[in-house]
Design an enzyme around this catalytic site. Structure first.
Site, short mmCIF file in Angstrom:
data_model
loop_
_atom_site.label_atom_id
_atom_site.label_comp_id
_atom_site.label_asym_id
_atom_site.label_seq_id
_atom_site.Cartn_x
_atom_site.Cartn_y
_atom_site.Cartn_z
N THR A 1 -5.12 2.64 -0.30
CA THR A 1 -5.01 1.81 -1.72
C THR A 1 -5.41 0.53 -1.32
O THR A 1 -6.10 -0.19 -2.39
CB THR A 1 -3.68 1.77 -2.12
OG1 THR A 1 -3.13 3.31 -2.13
CG2 THR A 1 -3.51 1.48 -3.56
N ASP A 2 -5.09 -0.09 -0.21
CA ASP A 2 -5.56 -1.63 -0.17
C ASP A 2 -6.96 -1.61 0.22
O ASP A 2 -7.86 -2.77 -0.40
CB ASP A 2 -4.81 -2.04 1.15
CG ASP A 2 -3.49 -2.80 0.93
OD1 ASP A 2 -3.31 -3.18 -0.41
OD2 ASP A 2 -2.75 -2.97 1.86
N LEU A 3 -7.43 -0.81 0.83
CA LEU A 3 -8.99 -0.66 1.35
C LEU A 3 -9.88 -0.54 0.11
O LEU A 3 -10.86 -1.30 -0.13
CB LEU A 3 -9.37 0.29 2.20
CG LEU A 3 -8.49 -0.11 3.57
CD1 LEU A 3 -8.92 1.01 4.50
CD2 LEU A 3 -9.33 -1.39 4.22
N GLY B 1 -9.78 -3.54 -2.08
CA GLY B 1 -10.75 -4.60 -1.66
C GLY B 1 -12.24 -3.97 -2.09
O GLY B 1 -13.01 -5.03 -2.37
N ASP C 1 0.91 -1.35 0.05
CA ASP C 1 0.05 -0.02 0.00
C ASP C 1 0.80 1.23 -0.15
O ASP C 1 0.60 2.06 -0.89
CB ASP C 1 -0.91 0.01 1.39
CG ASP C 1 -1.92 1.24 1.40
OD1 ASP C 1 -2.84 1.29 0.74
OD2 ASP C 1 -1.33 2.15 1.96
#
Length: 405
Positions: free
Chosen positions: A177-179, A182, A145
């Site tokens: 960015t990860d969230l 997802g 991220d």
């Protein structure tokens, strides 16, 4: 009792850390059966990403893991063994969705890539999350991220300007960015399931953190594409709306979010600076953006004279958007947050309830439920292998003795 929206969907989750587990948690919240496959002995890396830790028996579980793994069953399988690979193939044959975030090509070595599992289950939706996508010059690079916030441009527009106190690029305070990846993954999976339900065809979903980060630059990216000029960092200010930023008050800070000229006029009336709303330099938002450097120094000392609470009360009464900058203790004590039930406690055997943040999704006919706590490592291995795959107990015992499950 009403059935959940995705109670007919089974997800085989081979992912770890955040982007993939966030996607599968969204699906679990909506009622999908999620089987989380983890490495025997250690499991998802985030189990050990503490402190803080959940209260309860050893081995300790990190709060980080709990934040993204409720509603799932944990099965331990060693994918490096032929037996473990066979178990995953059997599970994929009974699944609607496979979700993975291995390095590009890694699962192909185990015979668990999209083409391998689609041959077993042509209706399968197979979602791959990676740093840079399944093709292109960066496909083999690992993605994190922080790295993608930097490479994808987010840090270039986050933080105070160069030369200002504390100026320089800054990452966002959560792994955004990860969230977002997802969330996009969950959306893409639902779209692929809708297509499958119409046609009977599964498909491969390819999501990259880089793609998501660039796509979610939104107005900042579009502004660059239109002008060819990279936008600067503006701290807490907005590139296209003024005043739309944080100001110091006599006892803290206030976010003032003036979205139109009528709101600016009402703000000026409350603040006792009516002349500013009539000044041609500041009368329209476009003019205020141009004259930002003149207007903000005029407003700052005015806002510094009163407390945050005083400003919030006065400006809310005038229908001017504003609010305090809350820490998390203040967030979870906030009456609106409490009313909306954003803190939930999930009972679990062998320990105190697990506090989690509720899903923000509100569905009138198929409401989200938060009943299944984050699982212990391998908690459901026997249950799944016997109940779903039809193995005998002694087969499971033999596999466990060899470290395969």
């Amino acid at each position: 009792m009403r059935s959940a929206a995705l109670s007919h969907v089974r997800v085989l989750d081979l992912s770890r850390v955040l982007a993939g587990p966030w996607a599968s948690q969204v699906l679990a919240d909506l009622g999908a059966e999620v089987i989380k496959v983890e490495r025997p002995g250690s499991g998802d890396e985030t189990r050990g990403w503490g402190p803080p830790w959940l209260e309860g028996p050893e081995p300790r579980t990190a709060a980080y893991f709990a934040s993204t793994n409720r509603g799932k069953r944990s099965v331990t399988v060693d994918l490096s063994t032929p037996e473990g690979q066979g178990i995953v193939r059997q599970l994929a044959g009974r699944a609607d969705v496979v979700l993975e975030n291995y390095k590009v090509g890694a699962l192909a070595r185990y015979g668990l890539a999209w083409r391998d599992l689609a041959a077993v289950n042509p209706r399968l939706v197979y979602c791959s999350i990676s740093g840079f996508g399944q093709d292109g010059p960066y496909r083999d690079r690992p993605g994190y991220d922080f790295l993608l916030q930097a490479m994808g441009g987010l840090m270039s527009v986050t933080g105070a300007p160069d030369g200002a106190p504390g100026g320089g690029p800054v990452k966002v305070g959560v792994a955004l960015t990860d969230l977002l990846t997802g969330m996009y993954a969950a959306t893409a999976i639902l779209a692929a399931l809708a297509h499958r339900d119409r046609t009977g065809e599964g498909q491969h979903v390819d999501l990259s953190l880089l793609d998501v980060q660039v796509a979610t630059l939104a107005n900042q990216a579009e502004g660059y594409l239109v002008t060819g000029v990279p936008p600067p960092r503006l701290g807490n200010a907005h590139p296209s709306i003024v005043p739309y930023q944080a100001f110091a008050t006599s006892d803290g800070h206030l976010v003032l979010a003036v979205g139109n000229d009528a709101q600016f006029a009402r703000f000026c009336e409350v603040a006792g600076v009516v002349a500013l709303a009539r000044d041609p330099r500041f009368a329209t938002n476009a003019a205020r953006v141009t004259a930002r450097a003149e207007l903000i120094p005029l407003l700052a000392p005015v806002l510094a004279r009163r407390t945050t609470a005083d400003w919030v009360a006065a400006l809310e009464a005038a229908d001017v958007p504003c609010g305090p900058i809350n820490d998390l203790a203040q967030v979870f004590a906030d009456p609106q947050v409490r009313h909306r039930g954003l803190r939930v406690e999930i009972p679990r055997a062998g320990g105190p309830p697990v506090p989690v943040v509720a899903s923000p999704i509100r569905l009138s006919r198929t409401p989200v439920s938060h009943e299944v706590p984050p699982p212990a490592l391998g908690e459901h291995t026997r249950e799944v292998l016997v109940g779903l795959l039809g193995m005998a107990d002694d087969e499971v015992d033999a596999l466990r003795a060899r470290g395969i499950v």
